[in-house]
Write an enzyme that holds these catalytic residues in place. Structure first.
Site, PDB file in Angstrom:
ATOM      1  N   CYS A   7       0.841  -1.201   0.000  1.00 14.45           N
ATOM      2  CA  CYS A   7       0.000   0.000   0.000  1.00 14.45           C
ATOM      3  C   CYS A   7       0.876   1.251   0.000  1.00 14.45           C
ATOM      4  O   CYS A   7       1.358   1.675   1.057  1.00 14.45           O
ATOM      5  CB  CYS A   7      -0.930  -0.013   1.216  1.00 14.45           C
ATOM      6  SG  CYS A   7      -2.032   1.400   1.284  1.00 14.45           S
ATOM      7  N   CYS A  64      -0.528   4.218   1.871  1.00 11.04           N
ATOM      8  CA  CYS A  64      -0.389   4.091   3.326  1.00 11.04           C
ATOM      9  C   CYS A  64       1.061   4.294   3.767  1.00 11.04           C
ATOM     10  O   CYS A  64       1.332   4.981   4.743  1.00 11.04           O
ATOM     11  CB  CYS A  64      -0.832   2.706   3.780  1.00 11.04           C
ATOM     12  SG  CYS A  64      -2.266   2.052   2.935  1.00 11.04           S
ATOM     13  N   ASP A  65       1.980   3.676   3.070  1.00 14.70           N
ATOM     14  CA  ASP A  65       3.352   3.585   3.586  1.00 14.70           C
ATOM     15  C   ASP A  65       4.364   4.445   2.838  1.00 14.70           C
ATOM     16  O   ASP A  65       5.523   4.536   3.260  1.00 14.70           O
ATOM     17  CB  ASP A  65       3.822   2.119   3.539  1.00 14.70           C
ATOM     18  CG  ASP A  65       3.019   1.246   4.493  1.00 14.70           C
ATOM     19  OD1 ASP A  65       2.451   1.807   5.459  1.00 14.70           O
ATOM     20  OD2 ASP A  65       2.952   0.021   4.287  1.00 14.70           O
TER      21      ASP A  65
END
Ligand SMILES: Cc1cc2nc3c(=O)[nH]c(=O)nc-3n(C[C@H](O)[C@H](O)[C@H](O)COP(=O)(O)OP(=O)(O)OC[C@H]3O[C@@H](n4cnc5c(N)ncnc54)[C@H](O)[C@@H]3O)c2cc1C
Length: 317
Positions: free
Chosen positions: A133, A136-137
């Site tokens: 992701c 997200c990261d």
């Protein structure tokens, strides 16, 4: 066991559905499945879930959601649903332990699993440089080098997003041309931070404590080489966890459950929410929002059924 609302899955979608159903006094049952708390528990830091100025750990976020739902009367069951009969109400769900759960309504929140590369190093270095992701990261890779694996729209989208953070990005693709849409291709091909490793597959993710590189093989020449990197983001698709409902609920060609905009499947009383439906956004907050919608719909559905039953009774009397 007979419940008004049974929620299959305990990720953000399922837990939010549980919170809303519990606050509607429906005492929902959450079947937690193999991954209690869902996919979000696999990340150490969540920085984009509204309400938390400091980041919160994925496990803590899911655990807090679960406790909040339990506080209002939700119950949990540590089991996997192995069979679902949606042909008549109450619906019949069977667990891996052989128990039968009857449900007046079912909320399916079984999520989707990122398709893995299935190469050495991938599992051992998950969350230590391997991430599925970028949204997200990506932030954690500021000033570092990254690799994206894949050649479709999501690989390029996530790759372009990563270029906001990384110093250089290599996109490893098994063919010599991209599958992605023309506009995404143009953006990626003209981005000065992106370099392509064509006709190549990842054979190993290398690193001890964290990712330091990947070993790739060129499918045309058979030559292998090491590419140094700090992060590997495989985007070779997701597999929605919808197999349980095959033949009973409509899916798209990739297996995502199809609902209307009110989270209703084609079977009255069966709702679906989160990543098992959504192949676009795939975020905890969107899954939670859909879980809320599904629970509100289940509440209205049950109230309508109750009203219709009373009406039928009074006609009969
Ligand atoms: C590494 C990583 C980092 C991420 N970071 C972020 C982030 O920072 N912010 C963000 O918003 N999103 C993030 N995401 C995405 C987010 O985790 C997902 O979008 C979200 O978890 C989807 O929620 P869901 O409830 O739909 O499904 P999931 O969280 O996938 O939950 C599915 C649930 O279904 C259960 N289940 C499946 N099959 C069965 C069955 N047969 N019987 C019973 N239970 C079953 C599982 O046990 C699980 O509890 C990240 C994802 C990953 C992989």
């Amino acid at each position: 066991m007979h419940r008004k609302v049974v929620i299959i899955g305990s990720g953000p979608a399922g837990l939010t559905a549980a919170l809303y159903a519990a606050r509607a006094n429906l005492e929902p049952l959450i079947v937690r499945g193999l991954q209690p708390g869902g996919l979000i528990t696999t990340t150490n830091e969540v920085e984009n879930y509204p309400g938390f100025i400091e980041s919160i750990g994925g496990y803590d976020l899911a655990n807090t959601m679960e406790q909040q739902a339990i506080k209002f009367g939700a119950e949990t069951l540590d089991a996997i649903i192995t069979h679902a009969d949606l042909s008549e109400r109450p619906f019949t769900l069977t667990t891996d332990g052989g128990a039968t759960v009857l449900a007046d309504t079912v909320i399916i929140a079984t999520g989707a699993s990122p398709r893995k590369l299935n190469v050495p190093g991938e599992d051992a270095l998950a969350n230590r440089g391997v991430s599925y992701c970028a949204t997200c990261d990506g932030f954690f890779f500021r000033g570092k080098r990254g690799v994206v694996v894949g050649g479709g729209d999501s690989a390029l989208e996530e790759g372009l997003f990563l270029t906001r953070f990384v110093t250089e990005l290599v996109i490893v693709h098994r063919r010599d041309s991209l599958r992605a849409s023309a506009i995404m291709q143009e953006r990626a091909l003209t981005n000065p931070k992106i370099r392509f490793e064509w006709d190549s597959v990842v054979e190993e993710i290398v690193g001890e404590e964290k990712v330091t590189g990947i070993r790739v093989r060129n499918l045309k020449t058979d030559a292998t080489k090491l590419i140094e990197t700090d992060g590997v983001f495989p985007f070779i698709g997701h597999v929605p966890n919808s197999q349980l409902f095959a033949g009973q609920l409509a899916t798209d060609e990739s297996g995502y459950l199809i609902t209307d905009h009110r989270r209703r499947t084609g079977v009255p009383g069966v709702f679906a929410a989160g990543d098992v439906v959504d192949h676009i956004y795939r975020q905890a907050v969107t899954a939670a929002g859909e879980g809320c919608q599904a629970a509100m719909e289940a509440t209205w559905f049950l109230a309508e059924q109750e009203f219709l039953a009373k009406q039928a009774e009074s006609v009969a009397a």
